[in-house]
Scaffold this motif. Structure first.
Motif, mmCIF file in Angstrom:
data_model
loop_
_atom_site.group_PDB
_atom_site.id
_atom_site.type_symbol
_atom_site.label_atom_id
_atom_site.label_comp_id
_atom_site.label_asym_id
_atom_site.label_seq_id
_atom_site.Cartn_x
_atom_site.Cartn_y
_atom_site.Cartn_z
ATOM 1 N N ALA A 248 0.832 -1.196 0.000
ATOM 2 C CA ALA A 248 0.000 0.000 0.000
ATOM 3 C C ALA A 248 0.873 1.255 0.000
ATOM 4 C CB ALA A 248 -0.927 -0.001 1.215
ATOM 5 N N ARG A 249 2.020 1.185 0.646
ATOM 6 C CA ARG A 249 2.947 2.318 0.685
ATOM 7 C C ARG A 249 3.445 2.649 -0.713
ATOM 8 N NH1 ARG A 249 6.581 4.690 4.415
ATOM 9 N NH2 ARG A 249 8.572 5.340 3.507
ATOM 10 N N HIS A 250 3.814 1.597 -1.483
ATOM 11 C CA HIS A 250 4.316 1.823 -2.835
ATOM 12 C C HIS A 250 3.220 2.399 -3.734
ATOM 13 C CE1 HIS A 250 6.805 1.617 -6.290
ATOM 14 N NE2 HIS A 250 6.235 0.541 -6.832
ATOM 15 N N VAL A 251 1.997 1.869 -3.618
ATOM 16 C CA VAL A 251 0.880 2.384 -4.403
ATOM 17 C C VAL A 251 0.631 3.850 -4.057
ATOM 18 C CG1 VAL A 251 -1.608 2.216 -4.826
ATOM 19 C CG2 VAL A 251 -0.221 0.135 -4.734
ATOM 20 N N SER A 252 0.710 4.187 -2.765
ATOM 21 C CA SER A 252 0.520 5.567 -2.331
ATOM 22 C C SER A 252 1.596 6.475 -2.913
ATOM 23 C CB SER A 252 0.546 5.637 -0.803
ATOM 24 O OG SER A 252 0.458 6.982 -0.363
ATOM 25 N N PHE A 253 2.849 6.023 -2.896
ATOM 26 C CA PHE A 253 3.945 6.821 -3.448
ATOM 27 C C PHE A 253 3.779 7.041 -4.948
ATOM 28 C CE2 PHE A 253 7.654 6.396 -0.206
ATOM 29 C CZ PHE A 253 6.813 6.884 0.792
ATOM 30 N N ILE A 254 3.270 6.027 -5.652
ATOM 31 C CA ILE A 254 3.035 6.163 -7.097
ATOM 32 C C ILE A 254 1.957 7.217 -7.345
ATOM 33 C CG2 ILE A 254 2.100 5.022 -9.156
ATOM 34 C CD1 ILE A 254 3.418 2.439 -8.184
ATOM 35 N N GLU A 255 0.875 7.141 -6.590
ATOM 36 C CA GLU A 255 -0.250 8.052 -6.812
ATOM 37 C C GLU A 255 0.101 9.499 -6.478
ATOM 38 O OE1 GLU A 255 -3.985 4.944 -6.126
ATOM 39 O OE2 GLU A 255 -3.666 6.615 -4.736
#
Length: 276
Positions: free
Chosen positions: A46-53
């Motif tokens: 979820a952290r990586h997805v958040s950083f992408i967004e």
């Protein structure tokens, strides 16, 4: 007639200045998926997805395609996501009349011809007719020439007051069904040209002959039928839509095959008598 559209003319409206992160977030929210759920599906965090967004992390091409797949993003929009991230498009867009798609074209022609005497046609993302069989030609008899000029558009043909609209006995219900279908497509594809088509056909006046007309004799149909007059008879059809499974080309992804299944024995008998 109706189709679920899925051609190049249906260009996607991408907000100016937006990178891949906000676009991915928009798709995730449209699908009502949390960052954690998407991360679990895509074998990420979820952290990586958040950083992408938020733009703090630039996703790889592979990650963009993986996220897009789990968000069920249409093929054309997957290319748009890649472009927004600085990558080349992954999926080609082959013209339908190219030699590479000859086998596909021949297969679709055989399919809809084999469905005769029942109507069947192939349309692109803008509801323009790519191919049609004799059953469809039969329904179009008497339609003014200006509505039949290429590209023949199913929505204009069906809803225009000089087209099929005056012949459709349950026009109010069928018109509502078609407009709702287009609204769903616009929400999915965010297409400017498709929205323009919607606004055009939604503004067509309902023919006076259909204002107070009662539908044909009620029948316990299993789906909403299109009840249309032909040569003094009322024919009833149920629409069925087919698209290609896991397409790897934008053009192919946006083709849809519609077949009109007779909804009662009288329609079956009449169509067979016409083609015999």
């Amino acid at each position: 007639m109706t189709t679920a559209a899925t051609g190049s003319s249906a260009s996607v409206v991408t907000p100016a200045g937006k990178g891949v992160g906000p676009l991915l977030r928009a798709w995730r929210e449209r699908r009502r998926v949390s960052q954690l759920e998407l991360a679990l599906r895509a074998d990420s965090s979820a952290r990586h997805v958040s950083f992408i967004e938020t733009g703090r992390s630039r996703p790889s091409e592979e990650m963009i395609l993986r996220l897009a797949e789990h968000l069920d993003v249409p093929v054309r929009e997957r290319n748009a996501l890649l472009l927004a991230a600085g990558y080349a498009p992954h999926y080609p867009e082959t013209p339908l009349d190219s030699p590479e798609l000859e086998t596909l074209r021949e297969g679709m022609e055989r399919l809809i011809q084999g469905y005769e005497p029942y109507p069947a046609l192939v349309v692109d993302a803008m509801y323009d007719v790519v191919a049609a069989n004799r059953g469809v030609v039969m329904l179009m008899e008497g339609v003014p020439e200006h509505l039949l000029r290429p590209p023949l558009n199913v929505m204009r043909l069906t809803l225009h007051p000089e087209g099929l609209a005056p012949r459709i006995r349950n026009l109010r219900e069928w018109r509502g069904h078609l407009l709702a279908q287009m609204e769903r497509q616009i929400a999915l594809y965010r297409s400017g040209p498709l929205r323009a088509l919607y606004e055009e056909v939604a503004a067509y006046p309902v023919p006076e002959t259909a204002m107070d007309r009662e539908p044909a004799e009620p029948v316990p149909y299993f789906a909403l039928p299109m009840q249309i007059e032909h040569e003094g008879r009322v024919l009833s059809f149920i629409s069925s839509i087919s698209t290609f499974n896991t397409p790897m080309d934008v053009t192919v992804a946006e083709l849809a095959i519609e077949t009109l299944l007779p909804a009662d024995p009288a329609t079956v008998k009449y169509l067979h008598s016409l083609m015999s």
